[in-house]
Design a protein around this motif. Structure first.
Motif, short mmCIF file in Angstrom:
data_model
loop_
_atom_site.label_atom_id
_atom_site.label_comp_id
_atom_site.label_asym_id
_atom_site.label_seq_id
_atom_site.Cartn_x
_atom_site.Cartn_y
_atom_site.Cartn_z
N ASP A 1 0.74 -1.29 -0.09
CA ASP A 1 0.03 0.04 0.08
C ASP A 1 0.91 1.16 -0.07
OD1 ASP A 1 -2.24 -1.56 0.10
OD2 ASP A 1 -2.64 -1.47 2.27
N ALA A 2 1.94 1.32 0.69
CA ALA A 2 2.60 2.40 0.90
C ALA A 2 3.59 2.72 -0.24
CB ALA A 2 3.61 2.32 2.14
N CYS A 3 4.07 1.56 -1.14
CA CYS A 3 4.99 1.66 -1.99
C CYS A 3 4.76 1.18 -3.45
CB CYS A 3 6.22 0.90 -1.74
SG CYS A 3 6.98 1.28 -0.08
N MET A 4 3.88 0.24 -3.51
CA MET A 4 3.69 -0.39 -4.83
C MET A 4 2.44 -0.11 -5.71
SD MET A 4 5.34 -3.99 -3.63
CE MET A 4 5.28 -4.81 -5.17
N GLY A 5 1.30 -0.46 -5.07
CA GLY A 5 0.08 0.10 -5.63
C GLY A 5 -0.14 -1.28 -6.66
N THR A 6 -1.19 -1.16 -7.46
CA THR A 6 -1.43 -1.83 -8.59
C THR A 6 -0.38 -2.28 -9.57
OG1 THR A 6 -3.81 -1.51 -8.47
CG2 THR A 6 -3.01 -2.65 -10.36
N GLN A 7 0.47 -1.05 -9.98
CA GLN A 7 1.35 -0.94 -11.07
C GLN A 7 2.52 -1.73 -10.59
OE1 GLN A 7 2.54 2.77 -12.26
NE2 GLN A 7 4.11 1.99 -13.65
N GLY A 8 3.17 -1.60 -9.11
CA GLY A 8 4.37 -2.40 -8.48
C GLY A 8 3.82 -3.77 -8.50
N LEU A 9 2.59 -4.07 -8.25
CA LEU A 9 2.27 -5.63 -7.83
C LEU A 9 2.42 -6.32 -9.22
CD1 LEU A 9 -0.72 -5.33 -5.58
CD2 LEU A 9 1.31 -6.61 -5.07
N ALA A 10 2.21 -5.71 -10.51
CA ALA A 10 2.10 -6.41 -11.62
C ALA A 10 3.67 -6.67 -12.07
CB ALA A 10 1.40 -5.63 -12.71
N MET A 11 4.70 -6.11 -11.57
CA MET A 11 5.98 -6.03 -12.00
C MET A 11 6.68 -7.32 -11.46
SD MET A 11 6.90 -1.97 -11.54
CE MET A 11 8.43 -2.20 -12.41
N GLY A 12 7.26 -8.18 -12.26
CA GLY A 12 8.21 -9.14 -11.85
C GLY A 12 9.61 -8.68 -11.64
N TYR A 13 10.47 -9.47 -11.05
CA TYR A 13 11.88 -8.96 -10.70
C TYR A 13 12.60 -8.38 -11.89
CZ TYR A 13 13.83 -13.44 -12.08
OH TYR A 13 14.42 -14.49 -12.90
N GLU A 14 12.31 -9.13 -13.16
CA GLU A 14 13.27 -8.62 -14.30
C GLU A 14 12.80 -7.13 -14.76
OE1 GLU A 14 12.67 -11.91 -16.93
OE2 GLU A 14 14.54 -12.82 -16.43
N GLN A 15 11.12 -6.84 -14.36
CA GLN A 15 10.80 -5.63 -14.87
C GLN A 15 11.41 -4.70 -13.97
OE1 GLN A 15 6.70 -7.31 -14.96
NE2 GLN A 15 6.56 -5.78 -16.91
N PHE A 16 11.26 -4.79 -12.73
CA PHE A 16 11.57 -3.61 -11.75
C PHE A 16 13.15 -3.53 -11.60
CE2 PHE A 16 10.22 -6.88 -8.48
CZ PHE A 16 11.42 -6.96 -7.86
N GLN A 17 13.97 -4.55 -11.63
CA GLN A 17 15.49 -4.37 -12.05
C GLN A 17 15.65 -3.41 -13.21
OE1 GLN A 17 17.36 -7.96 -12.29
NE2 GLN A 17 16.87 -8.79 -10.24
N ALA A 18 15.02 -3.65 -14.23
CA ALA A 18 15.23 -2.74 -15.39
C ALA A 18 14.73 -1.29 -15.17
CB ALA A 18 14.47 -3.46 -16.69
N ALA A 19 13.87 -1.18 -14.52
CA ALA A 19 13.04 0.16 -13.95
C ALA A 19 14.18 0.87 -13.12
CB ALA A 19 11.92 -0.32 -13.37
N LEU A 20 14.66 0.14 -12.19
CA LEU A 20 15.75 0.56 -11.22
C LEU A 20 16.91 1.17 -12.25
CD1 LEU A 20 16.90 1.50 -8.48
CD2 LEU A 20 18.11 -0.67 -8.35
N ARG A 21 17.24 0.45 -13.32
CA ARG A 21 18.54 0.95 -13.98
C ARG A 21 18.08 2.10 -14.84
NH1 ARG A 21 18.77 -4.80 -15.02
NH2 ARG A 21 18.04 -4.41 -17.08
N ASN A 22 16.88 2.27 -15.32
CA ASN A 22 16.43 3.49 -16.13
C ASN A 22 15.76 4.55 -15.44
OD1 ASN A 22 13.52 2.97 -15.64
ND2 ASN A 22 13.33 1.57 -17.37
N GLY A 23 15.76 4.33 -14.08
CA GLY A 23 15.10 5.58 -13.23
C GLY A 23 13.71 5.82 -12.78
N SER A 24 13.02 4.68 -13.14
CA SER A 24 11.53 4.85 -12.79
C SER A 24 11.06 4.33 -11.54
CB SER A 24 10.62 4.46 -13.95
OG SER A 24 11.10 2.96 -14.20
N VAL A 25 12.01 3.44 -11.02
CA VAL A 25 11.95 3.01 -9.52
C VAL A 25 13.28 3.46 -8.75
CG1 VAL A 25 11.83 0.93 -8.10
CG2 VAL A 25 10.41 1.04 -10.24
#
Length: 503
Positions: free
Chosen positions: A319-343
């Motif tokens: 609830d504090a950090c992820m929401g629906t969008q974060g719940l849908a992200m697998g680890y490969e997706q959010f690793q890429a998101a950290l690398r590109n600056g959106s997480v």
């Protein structure tokens, strides 16, 4: 062109003969390891037919002697011949086979590897492929996503037929499923036979223990992994934040980072599927002092105050950090998101760390930093589990297991693991202890102070399935933590009794 290539080969042989003439008979005879096999000699003769015709007086014996005398030049000459002669068959003795120094089998052997992509398989499989250069060995490497690979193994092993795979990639979870069904070959005899030759004591006992079931070692530990925090240090400094050490601190950091330009999801951990929820819940309940199973059996223990507390904390982070969008992200997706600056920061697998600091893959290689996994509560065990990946031999494989074991050992040698250690965590102590990876310190701390490996139980898959069916509904708000655990417990007990795991 062909004519000039033949003259080049002729010149090389003439130089060798001149050296031989000067040295007389003082040179030592070639050893068995350096002599071409019958097949290799035939291939060499075919490949250099132009040179042989041009030097009719040259015998096969003089060629062998010349090759031995010119030792260092031989490889260059052979390489030239390979490049100059299209369709040439490789000279493949055990000594000449680059990167796969094993004796060629007497009969043809097809060795097929099945696994899933990752830095370890992507790296090790290239070295396994080197064994294609050995006579009578054909290597096939097949990779697919984890779920598909595990399903392919299940179909192959349950068919009752000979396994089409000689080597199968295993995780902590899949090795259990296959171990309790008797689908993997015990490797104790081969480990004892080759312990000294391949220095297998260099692989820490904790890794071997994780692959041991009822005294049977069922896999060779190839890589280690755990959960880490990876974060944008520039953003944390900007907001006067420190790397979180518990879940409350994660939630607090998210509140500060939500308004940061370009950040769509401040924090993510993998809750994208039922299996991912089961893994995160295991780490959280262990951090809270609970467990999946009651000690010494298959009875469930997760529907407990510790389980409710763990799941409640996970929901707070969602609830504090992820929401629906974060719940849908697998680890490969959010690793890429950290690398590109959106997480801004993530709780994820350590082996994703190398890409974070690689300028060709990351937009923030100089500011992404690493910290140990956070505990659920202050002072608790770090909520990061310890994992190994293994290479195993199926029990139903009908080829030569001794040969396959040696091929695995070629890939897992100290020299090869030194190269692999530039990309991820390896299992040889002598290599891992000197790792220069920027996340190695955080990984070692997580493993030493974390929740440990998955529990061993033949009913683990049943439990993971039951938890995976209901825990995601906590994330979406459809079930409370207490209701989800009660439903999962009821499903687990029913199925465990059906399968004979509970009375």
């Amino acid at each position: 062109m062909a004519r000039s290539r033949a003259f080049c080969l002729l010149a090389l042989f003439e130089v060798a003969l001149l050296v031989l003439s000067a040295c007389g008979s003082a040179g030592a005879p070639p050893t068995a390891a350096n002599q071409p096999s019958a097949t290799g000699a035939a291939s060499q003769a075919a490949a250099t037919s132009a040179a042989v015709q041009a030097t009719q007086g040259m015998t096969e014996a003089s060629t062998s002697a010349a090759v031995q005398v010119t030792q260092g030049a031989t490889e260059a000459a052979t390489s030239t011949a390979v490049q100059a002669t299209q369709g040439m068959t490789k000279v493949t003795t055990s000594a000449a086979a680059a990167g796969c120094n094993i004796k060629p089998p007497a009969q043809p052997q097809e060795v097929t590897f099945l696994g899933w992509p990752g830095w370890d398989v992507d790296t090790y499989a290239k070295w396994l492929d080197d064994c294609n250069s050995v006579n009578n060995i054909k290597v096939n490497v097949r990779t697919m996503d984890n779920s598909s690979a595990v399903e392919q193994m299940k179909l192959a092993f349950s068919s009752g037929s000979a396994s089409p795979y000689a080597i199968v990639h295993q995780s902590n979870s899949s090795i259990q499923q296959n171990a309790y069904k008797g689908w993997l070959r015990p490797l104790n005899d081969l480990i004892d036979t080759y312990r000294s030759q391949y220095n297998l004591n260099d692989i820490a006992q904790t890794h071997w223990d994780a692959a041991t079931f009822d005294g049977k070692i069922l896999g060779i530990p190839m890589q280690s992994n755990t959960i880490l925090l990876m974060y944008r240090s520039d953003l944390f400094e900007k907001h006067n934040l420190k790397a979180p050490t518990n879940y409350d601190e994660i939630s607090t950091a998210c509140k500060a980072l939500k308004s940061e330009p370009g950040i769509t999801v401040p924090f993510a951990l993998d809750l994208s599927a039922g299996w991912a929820w089961a893994t995160a819940f295991f780490e959280a309940i262990r951090s809270e002092g609970g467990d999946f199973f009651a000690q010494g059996g298959n009875a469930p223990a997760f529907n407990s105050p510790q389980g409710v507390a763990a799941l409640t904390k996970l929901k707070q982070v969602v609830d504090a950090c992820m929401g629906t969008q974060g719940l849908a992200m697998g680890y490969e997706q959010f690793q890429a998101a950290l690398r590109n600056g959106s997480v801004a920061f993530i709780h994820t697998w350590a082996d994703g760390g190398a890409a974070m600091v690689d300028p060709s893959k990351s937009q923030f290689p100089n500011v992404i930093k690493f910290a140990p996994a956070a505990a659920v509560e202050p002072g608790g065990k770090l909520a990061g589990s310890a994992w190994d990946d293994y290479w195993s031999i199926p029990a139903s494989y009908k080829g030569d297991p001794d040969l396959v074991f040696q091929m695995i050992m070629q890939v897992a040698s100290p020299e090869r693991q030194k190269e692999a250690a530039k990309l991820g965590l390896v299992t040889r102590t002598s290599v891992a202890s000197s790792s220069s990876l920027p996340y190695a310190t955080a990984a070692v701390e997580t493993i030493s102070k974390g929740v440990g490996a998955y529990p061993k139980s033949p009913a683990l898959n049943v439990m993971e399935t039951a938890l995976g069916n209901y825990l995601p509904l906590v994330g979406t708000g459809e079930l409370s933590p207490k209701d989800a655990l009660q439903k999962a417990e009821a499903d687990y007990i029913k199925e465990a009794k059906t399968q004979g795991f509970l009375k």
